[in-house]
Design a protein around this motif. Structure first.
Motif, PDB file in Angstrom:
ATOM      1  N   ILE A   7       8.665  -7.763 -34.319  1.00 47.78           N
ATOM      2  CA  ILE A   7       7.996  -6.706 -35.080  1.00 47.78           C
ATOM      3  C   ILE A   7       7.415  -7.318 -36.342  1.00 47.78           C
ATOM      4  O   ILE A   7       8.136  -7.930 -37.134  1.00 47.78           O
ATOM      5  CB  ILE A   7       8.967  -5.571 -35.465  1.00 47.78           C
ATOM      6  N   GLY A   8       6.114  -7.152 -36.530  1.00 47.68           N
ATOM      7  CA  GLY A   8       5.460  -7.682 -37.728  1.00 47.68           C
ATOM      8  C   GLY A   8       5.392  -6.625 -38.805  1.00 47.68           C
ATOM      9  O   GLY A   8       4.683  -5.614 -38.656  1.00 47.68           O
ATOM     10  N   GLY A   9       6.147  -6.812 -39.875  1.00 46.20           N
ATOM     11  CA  GLY A   9       6.091  -5.882 -41.003  1.00 46.20           C
ATOM     12  C   GLY A   9       4.746  -5.983 -41.713  1.00 46.20           C
ATOM     13  O   GLY A   9       4.020  -6.970 -41.545  1.00 46.20           O
ATOM     14  N   PRO A  10       4.394  -4.983 -42.521  1.00 51.41           N
ATOM     15  CA  PRO A  10       3.091  -4.966 -43.200  1.00 51.41           C
ATOM     16  C   PRO A  10       2.799  -6.200 -44.055  1.00 51.41           C
ATOM     17  O   PRO A  10       1.643  -6.584 -44.206  1.00 51.41           O
ATOM     18  CB  PRO A  10       3.177  -3.700 -44.077  1.00 51.41           C
ATOM     19  N   SER A  11       3.844  -6.834 -44.594  1.00 48.18           N
ATOM     20  CA  SER A  11       3.613  -7.987 -45.467  1.00 48.18           C
ATOM     21  C   SER A  11       3.476  -9.304 -44.709  1.00 48.18           C
ATOM     22  O   SER A  11       3.069 -10.310 -45.271  1.00 48.18           O
ATOM     23  CB  SER A  11       4.751  -8.122 -46.491  1.00 48.18           C
ATOM     24  N   GLU A  31       2.132   0.610 -38.425  1.00 40.44           N
ATOM     25  CA  GLU A  31       1.105   1.379 -39.128  1.00 40.44           C
ATOM     26  C   GLU A  31       1.712   1.833 -40.445  1.00 40.44           C
ATOM     27  O   GLU A  31       2.785   2.448 -40.458  1.00 40.44           O
ATOM     28  CB  GLU A  31       0.690   2.584 -38.286  1.00 40.44           C
ATOM     29  N   LEU A  32       1.064   1.487 -41.545  1.00 34.37           N
ATOM     30  CA  LEU A  32       1.587   1.814 -42.872  1.00 34.37           C
ATOM     31  C   LEU A  32       0.723   2.862 -43.555  1.00 34.37           C
ATOM     32  O   LEU A  32      -0.503   2.734 -43.613  1.00 34.37           O
ATOM     33  CB  LEU A  32       1.646   0.553 -43.747  1.00 34.37           C
ATOM     34  N   ARG A  33       1.382   3.890 -44.064  1.00 30.98           N
ATOM     35  CA  ARG A  33       0.695   4.890 -44.880  1.00 30.98           C
ATOM     36  C   ARG A  33       1.435   4.995 -46.201  1.00 30.98           C
ATOM     37  O   ARG A  33       2.664   5.132 -46.216  1.00 30.98           O
ATOM     38  CB  ARG A  33       0.682   6.240 -44.172  1.00 30.98           C
ATOM     39  N   VAL A  34       0.708   4.891 -47.303  1.00 26.99           N
ATOM     40  CA  VAL A  34       1.319   5.015 -48.633  1.00 26.99           C
ATOM     41  C   VAL A  34       0.866   6.331 -49.252  1.00 26.99           C
ATOM     42  O   VAL A  34      -0.333   6.562 -49.444  1.00 26.99           O
ATOM     43  CB  VAL A  34       0.936   3.833 -49.552  1.00 26.99           C
ATOM     44  N   PHE A  35       1.817   7.186 -49.563  1.00 27.85           N
ATOM     45  CA  PHE A  35       1.510   8.492 -50.139  1.00 27.85           C
ATOM     46  C   PHE A  35       1.125   8.350 -51.612  1.00 27.85           C
ATOM     47  O   PHE A  35       1.432   7.323 -52.245  1.00 27.85           O
ATOM     48  CB  PHE A  35       2.709   9.428 -49.984  1.00 27.85           C
ATOM     49  N   PRO A  36       0.463   9.366 -52.190  1.00 29.60           N
ATOM     50  CA  PRO A  36       0.042   9.299 -53.588  1.00 29.60           C
ATOM     51  C   PRO A  36       1.171   9.005 -54.571  1.00 29.60           C
ATOM     52  O   PRO A  36       0.945   8.416 -55.631  1.00 29.60           O
ATOM     53  CB  PRO A  36      -0.553  10.698 -53.836  1.00 29.60           C
ATOM     54  N   ASP A  37       2.410   9.408 -54.216  1.00 30.87           N
ATOM     55  CA  ASP A  37       3.529   9.155 -55.128  1.00 30.87           C
ATOM     56  C   ASP A  37       4.131   7.757 -54.942  1.00 30.87           C
ATOM     57  O   ASP A  37       5.105   7.399 -55.594  1.00 30.87           O
ATOM     58  CB  ASP A  37       4.619  10.226 -54.953  1.00 30.87           C
ATOM     59  N   GLY A  38       3.549   6.971 -54.018  1.00 31.79           N
ATOM     60  CA  GLY A  38       4.016   5.599 -53.817  1.00 31.79           C
ATOM     61  C   GLY A  38       4.953   5.409 -52.646  1.00 31.79           C
ATOM     62  O   GLY A  38       5.285   4.281 -52.288  1.00 31.79           O
ATOM     63  N   GLU A  39       5.393   6.511 -52.018  1.00 24.65           N
ATOM     64  CA  GLU A  39       6.281   6.392 -50.861  1.00 24.65           C
ATOM     65  C   GLU A  39       5.554   5.737 -49.689  1.00 24.65           C
ATOM     66  O   GLU A  39       4.367   5.971 -49.469  1.00 24.65           O
ATOM     67  CB  GLU A  39       6.769   7.778 -50.412  1.00 24.65           C
ATOM     68  N   TYR A  59       7.552 -10.004 -51.104  1.00 26.62           N
ATOM     69  CA  TYR A  59       6.761 -10.423 -52.269  1.00 26.62           C
ATOM     70  C   TYR A  59       6.113  -9.180 -52.881  1.00 26.62           C
ATOM     71  O   TYR A  59       6.224  -8.087 -52.310  1.00 26.62           O
ATOM     72  CB  TYR A  59       5.713 -11.477 -51.862  1.00 26.62           C
ATOM     73  N   PRO A  60       5.451  -9.284 -54.043  1.00 25.02           N
ATOM     74  CA  PRO A  60       4.879  -8.106 -54.706  1.00 25.02           C
ATOM     75  C   PRO A  60       3.920  -7.321 -53.805  1.00 25.02           C
ATOM     76  O   PRO A  60       3.113  -7.942 -53.109  1.00 25.02           O
ATOM     77  CB  PRO A  60       4.129  -8.707 -55.894  1.00 25.02           C
ATOM     78  N   PRO A  61       4.053  -5.975 -53.809  1.00 30.66           N
ATOM     79  CA  PRO A  61       5.028  -5.181 -54.566  1.00 30.66           C
ATOM     80  C   PRO A  61       6.429  -5.320 -53.959  1.00 30.66           C
ATOM     81  O   PRO A  61       6.665  -4.852 -52.841  1.00 30.66           O
ATOM     82  CB  PRO A  61       4.507  -3.749 -54.449  1.00 30.66           C
ATOM     83  N   VAL A  62       7.307  -5.985 -54.685  1.00 27.09           N
ATOM     84  CA  VAL A  62       8.618  -6.377 -54.176  1.00 27.09           C
ATOM     85  C   VAL A  62       9.436  -5.192 -53.678  1.00 27.09           C
ATOM     86  O   VAL A  62       9.958  -5.206 -52.551  1.00 27.09           O
ATOM     87  CB  VAL A  62       9.395  -7.166 -55.252  1.00 27.09           C
ATOM     88  N   ASP A  63       9.588  -4.170 -54.500  1.00 22.90           N
ATOM     89  CA  ASP A  63      10.432  -3.036 -54.116  1.00 22.90           C
ATOM     90  C   ASP A  63       9.875  -2.314 -52.884  1.00 22.90           C
ATOM     91  O   ASP A  63      10.629  -1.907 -51.992  1.00 22.90           O
ATOM     92  CB  ASP A  63      10.581  -2.057 -55.282  1.00 22.90           C
ATOM     93  N   SER A  64       8.552  -2.165 -52.816  1.00 17.90           N
ATOM     94  CA  SER A  64       7.938  -1.514 -51.651  1.00 17.90           C
ATOM     95  C   SER A  64       8.162  -2.331 -50.393  1.00 17.90           C
ATOM     96  O   SER A  64       8.526  -1.794 -49.341  1.00 17.90           O
ATOM     97  CB  SER A  64       6.432  -1.319 -51.890  1.00 17.90           C
ATOM     98  N   ASN A  65       7.946  -3.649 -50.483  1.00 16.84           N
ATOM     99  CA  ASN A  65       8.133  -4.495 -49.304  1.00 16.84           C
ATOM    100  C   ASN A  65       9.597  -4.591 -48.891  1.00 16.84           C
ATOM    101  O   ASN A  65       9.903  -4.738 -47.703  1.00 16.84           O
ATOM    102  CB  ASN A  65       7.540  -5.882 -49.546  1.00 16.84           C
ATOM    103  N   LEU A  66      10.500  -4.476 -49.847  1.00 16.19           N
ATOM    104  CA  LEU A  66      11.927  -4.458 -49.530  1.00 16.19           C
ATOM    105  C   LEU A  66      12.278  -3.200 -48.752  1.00 16.19           C
ATOM    106  O   LEU A  66      12.919  -3.268 -47.689  1.00 16.19           O
ATOM    107  CB  LEU A  66      12.753  -4.524 -50.825  1.00 16.19           C
ATOM    108  N   ILE A  67      11.858  -2.045 -49.251  1.00 13.64           N
ATOM    109  CA  ILE A  67      12.153  -0.771 -48.580  1.00 13.64           C
ATOM    110  C   ILE A  67      11.543  -0.746 -47.179  1.00 13.64           C
ATOM    111  O   ILE A  67      12.164  -0.282 -46.205  1.00 13.64           O
ATOM    112  CB  ILE A  67      11.635   0.422 -49.421  1.00 13.64           C
ATOM    113  N   ARG A  68      10.320  -1.268 -47.049  1.00 16.50           N
ATOM    114  CA  ARG A  68       9.666  -1.303 -45.739  1.00 16.50           C
ATOM    115  C   ARG A  68      10.454  -2.179 -44.771  1.00 16.50           C
ATOM    116  O   ARG A  68      10.623  -1.831 -43.594  1.00 16.50           O
ATOM    117  CB  ARG A  68       8.219  -1.810 -45.891  1.00 16.50           C
TER     118      ARG A  68
END
Length: 291
Positions: A7-11, A31-39, A59-68
């Motif tokens: 599985i290839g993650g978005p990063s 498939e990645l969708r980022v909501f207006p609030d950053g989720e 890597y940056p955005p670190v927290d987003s890529n970690l959660i993903r």
């Protein structure tokens, strides 16, 4: 042969495809969708089967890529009891111990989250410290890109090359790199202020640099402060061309511009983090570690 899915993650989609090709496995994109609030909302494009390998750099955005990465790992575990997570660049690895009172060892927290998400094995590339690796609570392996990086430089026409580590902590890395090339190496002495982050090179004049092409070798480059100071020092020693080589080229803000301004001819990095300097492919060493 049992079924295998990468599985290839978005990063790390492109690197994941290369790994899947080498392992002759099924590839599943996201498939990645980022909501207006950053989720982040992630949807797997196909259903993974058999043993699953998740590839996602932090890597940056670190927290987003970690959660993903955690979300994909959790979904993978729902489909399989065997989930290897490949984290080519492990964010938070620098927060592996308490340097100042009150600091949280965030790497320990990250390790707990991957275990809780269902990872059964973790593979990282040139993690910043082996102490960080020890925090992982499941079987984990660090693979080195040094030989692949050195192989790239072996094809170049360099004048009496000298491998240089920007600090004493990278001595072993520089030594291994130099050994593969069959050349000399040295390590500079630097000092970093833990509060301000400012770096100074404490080394004085060094013999044997004049006129020689230099390869500054490091595991990662973030803001480039250490590399800039080291390059400026080497130029004052009348070195030849200065090349910068690292596994992980974060190159935050004006890092690349500042490094070039310091007299560096070229930056070469691995594809653990995609970018224009990422010309060295680490899929062979990752695929080997997974077999």
């Amino acid at each position: 042969m049992s079924k295998l899915t990468v599985i290839g993650g978005p990063s790390s989609e492109q690197l994941a495809k290369k790994i899947a090709t080498r392992l002759k496995s099924k590839f599943v994109g996201c498939e990645l969708r980022v909501f207006p609030d950053g989720e982040s909302k992630i949807t797997l494009k196909k259903k993974p089967e058999g043993r699953i390998i998740v590839v996602q750099s932090i890597y940056p955005p670190v927290d987003s890529n970690l959660i993903r990465g955690l979300a994909i790992t959790s979904q993978a575990r729902a489909c399989s009891s065997n989930v290897s997570v490949v984290i080519p660049y492990m964010g938070y690895a620098r927060q592996d111990r308490q340097f100042l009172p009150g600091e949280i060892i965030t790497m320990e927290v990250v390790a707990k989250m991957f275990k809780a998400a269902g990872a059964t094995k973790i593979i990282v590339v040139d993690i910043h410290s082996m102490i960080a690796l020890e925090h992982l609570q499941i079987p984990a392996k660090n693979v080195s890109a040094v030989e692949e990086l050195a192989r790239h430089f072996k094809k170049m026409s360099l004048h009496e090359p000298l491998v240089v580590s920007p600090d004493k902590g990278g001595t072993e890395r520089a030594q291994n790199f130099a050994k593969f090339l069959g050349v000399d190496y040295i390590a500079l002495e630097k000092q970093r202020d833990r509060k301000t982050g400012n770096v100074i090179i404490k080394s004085k004049g060094i013999d044997g640099i004049r006129g020689r092409d230099v390869i500054l070798v490091d595991d990662m480059i973030s803001t480039g402060g250490s590399i800039v100071k080291a390059a400026e020092f080497l130029k004052k020693q009348k070195s030849g061309k200065v090349y910068v080589c690292c596994t992980h080229a974060l190159l935050i803000g004006d890092a690349e511009k500042n490094i070039t301004k310091a007299g560096v001819t070229k930056i070469i990095s691995a594809n653990t983090i995609p970018g224009k300097t990422s010309v060295v492919d680490v899929s062979p060493i990752i695929a080997k570690a997974l077999t």
